[in-house]
Design a protein around this motif. Structure first.
Motif, PDB file in Angstrom:
ATOM      1  N   UNK A 384       0.839  -1.368   0.301  1.00  0.00           N
ATOM      2  CA  UNK A 384       0.411  -0.560  -0.182  1.00  0.00           C
ATOM      3  C   UNK A 384       1.044   1.319  -0.010  1.00  0.00           C
ATOM      4  N   UNK A 385       2.236   1.121   0.635  1.00  0.00           N
ATOM      5  CA  UNK A 385       2.426   2.270   0.652  1.00  0.00           C
ATOM      6  C   UNK A 385       3.787   2.773  -0.221  1.00  0.00           C
ATOM      7  N   UNK A 386       3.560   1.208  -1.868  1.00  0.00           N
ATOM      8  CA  UNK A 386       4.055   1.233  -3.293  1.00  0.00           C
ATOM      9  C   UNK A 386       2.825   2.323  -3.806  1.00  0.00           C
ATOM     10  N   UNK A 387       1.537   2.139  -3.170  1.00  0.00           N
ATOM     11  CA  UNK A 387       0.631   2.538  -4.213  1.00  0.00           C
ATOM     12  C   UNK A 387       0.055   3.806  -3.387  1.00  0.00           C
ATOM     13  N   UNK A 388       0.489   4.419  -2.826  1.00  0.00           N
ATOM     14  CA  UNK A 388       0.506   5.911  -2.126  1.00  0.00           C
ATOM     15  C   UNK A 388       2.052   6.465  -3.165  1.00  0.00           C
ATOM     16  N   UNK A 389       2.751   5.725  -3.266  1.00  0.00           N
ATOM     17  CA  UNK A 389       3.966   6.590  -3.803  1.00  0.00           C
ATOM     18  C   UNK A 389       3.237   7.079  -5.033  1.00  0.00           C
ATOM     19  N   UNK A 391       0.404   7.135  -6.609  1.00  0.00           N
ATOM     20  CA  UNK A 391      -0.403   8.067  -6.134  1.00  0.00           C
ATOM     21  C   UNK A 391       0.044   9.642  -6.204  1.00  0.00           C
ATOM     22  N   UNK A 392       0.735   9.489  -6.421  1.00  0.00           N
ATOM     23  CA  UNK A 392       1.988  10.853  -5.378  1.00  0.00           C
ATOM     24  C   UNK A 392       2.455  11.298  -6.650  1.00  0.00           C
ATOM     25  N   UNK A 393       2.815  10.249  -7.420  1.00  0.00           N
ATOM     26  CA  UNK A 393       3.872  10.670  -8.844  1.00  0.00           C
ATOM     27  C   UNK A 393       2.629  10.723  -9.844  1.00  0.00           C
ATOM     28  N   UNK A 394       1.755  10.166  -9.500  1.00  0.00           N
ATOM     29  CA  UNK A 394       0.435  10.773 -11.082  1.00  0.00           C
ATOM     30  C   UNK A 394      -0.230  12.099 -10.503  1.00  0.00           C
ATOM     31  N   UNK A 395      -0.080  13.269  -9.128  1.00  0.00           N
ATOM     32  CA  UNK A 395      -0.869  13.880  -9.259  1.00  0.00           C
ATOM     33  C   UNK A 395       0.452  14.752  -9.286  1.00  0.00           C
ATOM     34  N   UNK A 396       2.118  14.996  -9.666  1.00  0.00           N
ATOM     35  CA  UNK A 396       3.032  15.040  -9.460  1.00  0.00           C
ATOM     36  C   UNK A 396       2.931  16.167 -10.801  1.00  0.00           C
ATOM     37  N   UNK A 397       2.426  14.746 -12.345  1.00  0.00           N
ATOM     38  CA  UNK A 397       2.975  14.628 -13.386  1.00  0.00           C
ATOM     39  C   UNK A 397       1.950  14.902 -14.066  1.00  0.00           C
ATOM     40  N   UNK A 398       1.030  15.390 -13.487  1.00  0.00           N
ATOM     41  CA  UNK A 398      -0.623  15.900 -14.221  1.00  0.00           C
ATOM     42  C   UNK A 398      -0.264  17.213 -14.743  1.00  0.00           C
TER      43      UNK A 398
END
Length: 398
Positions: A384-389, A391-398
């Motif tokens: 789940x920590x990997x999924x959170x990471x 998710x952060x990449x999705x929003x950072x790169x959007x």
């Protein structure tokens, strides 16, 4: 009877089989089966994207196939929790760590939860019932009354609410119990005895018709003790719905589609991880590539800004698609999603071991496609920590 044991994603096994049995396996869709090119009477067998147990019956013989997941059963159970975004087994004490038979573990879990649900007796509820009677109760069905009795005052066609145990919740549990006992493979004896006892408890409950869509049930305080058992019952009934007859074959079993299992986990876990972010997420979004809406697109996950503009698009692939002639089909598909949703980046998520991390910038398009790989064989908190990471990449790169 022939017993075969395969492991998910393992190399093909070479097995001596009668011709008719080999063809039956090939037609079942449960395994990839082909005649060995150099050894007459031998077949090459590989699991075909499912895990679990199935029995394939032909006119000549019966084959029981056990397909073991490549990750421990405990990991599979954790992923299964995300099929409906609910915690089903995190507090369960069934020792599944060393168990390799998915069906046996699920049957044991279901038996424990169903026993707990009915320990205080079967739940009662109101069910709408149509009845022909000489006593007025409920409301009269006027059109049925005229159609059936042509103006005669009696008997009456009425609809009324009946207080009964034959309600959706009990019907789901009764049907799941029967489905597990119907699966033609050997369950642990203690589990089978518990299921037989449950079947007696549900003996007066009407089972659900096979092959029909499962009925919906509503969470409430009144059925709270049934919640875990009902979710497991749905899992059992969907998994055992593999029962079918392609041609002269009869296939029965409990199977889980690993690609769908991974897709459900990633999309639901991503939605949970982004729940605090501005905007909202949509699973299995519907869109179109062309202006005339003739070419449909269905990405697995789209996250939207509060304004309604797409911020990120994700497609989940258990393993990379490389159909003949299209070795980069996943990348082409993601490129189409980015164009249709007006995004400069798209994300493909794979199970680690089936594909690697990578980044591809499309020439003359200004679009970047990111490939991510999740390691499934790790404790749930780290996963789940990997999924959170991610998710952060999705929003950072959007």
């Amino acid at each position: 009877m022939i017993n075969l044991s395969l492991t998910e994603n393992a190399p093909a096994r070479t097995v001596s089989l009668p011709e008719a049995v080999g063809r039956a396996l090939a037609h079942s869709g449960i395994v990839d089966a082909s005649p060995h090119p150099d050894r007459a009477g031998y077949w090459q067998l590989r699991a075909a994207g499912v895990i679990g147990t199935a029995r394939i019956t032909t006119d000549d013989d019966t084959v029981v196939v056990h397909i073991t997941p490549k990750v421990p059963i405990a990991r599979v159970l954790f992923l299964l929790e995300y099929r409906r975004s609910c915690r089903i087994w995190l507090d369960e004490t069934v020792p599944a760590t060393d168990e390799r038979d998915l069906l046996a573990v699920v049957a044991r879990l279901y038996a424990a939860r169903a026993e707990h649900a009915v320990r205080q007796g079967l739940m009662h509820g109101y069910r709408e019932t149509d009845e022909t009677t000489h006593v007025m109760r409920g409301r009269l069905r006027h059109s049925d009354q005229l159609r059936a009795h042509h103006g005669r005052p009696l008997p009456l066609e009425v609809t009324h609410d009946e207080h009964t145990t034959d309600i959706t919740e009990n019907r789901l549990l009764a049907s799941a119990t029967r489905a597990l006992l119907r699966i033609p493979t050997e369950l642990p004896e203690d589990v089978r005895l518990r299921l037989l006892h449950l079947r007696r408890r549900f003996s007066e409950i009407t089972p659900l018709p096979r092959g029909q869509r499962l009925p919906n049930w509503q969470h409430s305080r009144l059925n709270a003790r049934y919640h875990h058992a009902l979710r497991l019952a749905e899992l059992v009934l969907r998994g055992s719905s593999v029962e079918h007859r392609p041609g002269h074959l009869a296939v029965h079993g409990f199977l889980v589609d690993t690609a769908k299992l991974f897709e459900d986990f990633v999309t639901v876990a991503l939605r949970n991880a982004l729940a605090e972010e501005p905007g909202h997420s949509v699973l299995q979004e519907h869109g179109h590539l062309d202006e005339n809406h003739a070419i449909p697109l269905t990405p697995d996950f789209v996250h939207y800004a509060p304004s309604g503009e797409p911020r990120a698009v994700v497609d989940v692939k258990y393993k990379a698609e490389r159909p003949s002639g299209y070795p980069n089909a996943d990348l082409y598909q993601m490129l189409a999603y980015c164009v249709a949703f007006g995004l400069r980046a798209g994300h493909l998520v794979y199970a680690k071991g089936n594909s690697a991390h990578g980044t591809h910038r499309v020439r003359r398009a200004g679009i970047t496609i990111h490939q991510h790989a999740l390691e499934l064989d790790q404790p749930p908190p780290q996963l789940l920590d990997d999924v959170d990471l991610l998710a952060r990449r999705l929003t950072e790169r959007s």
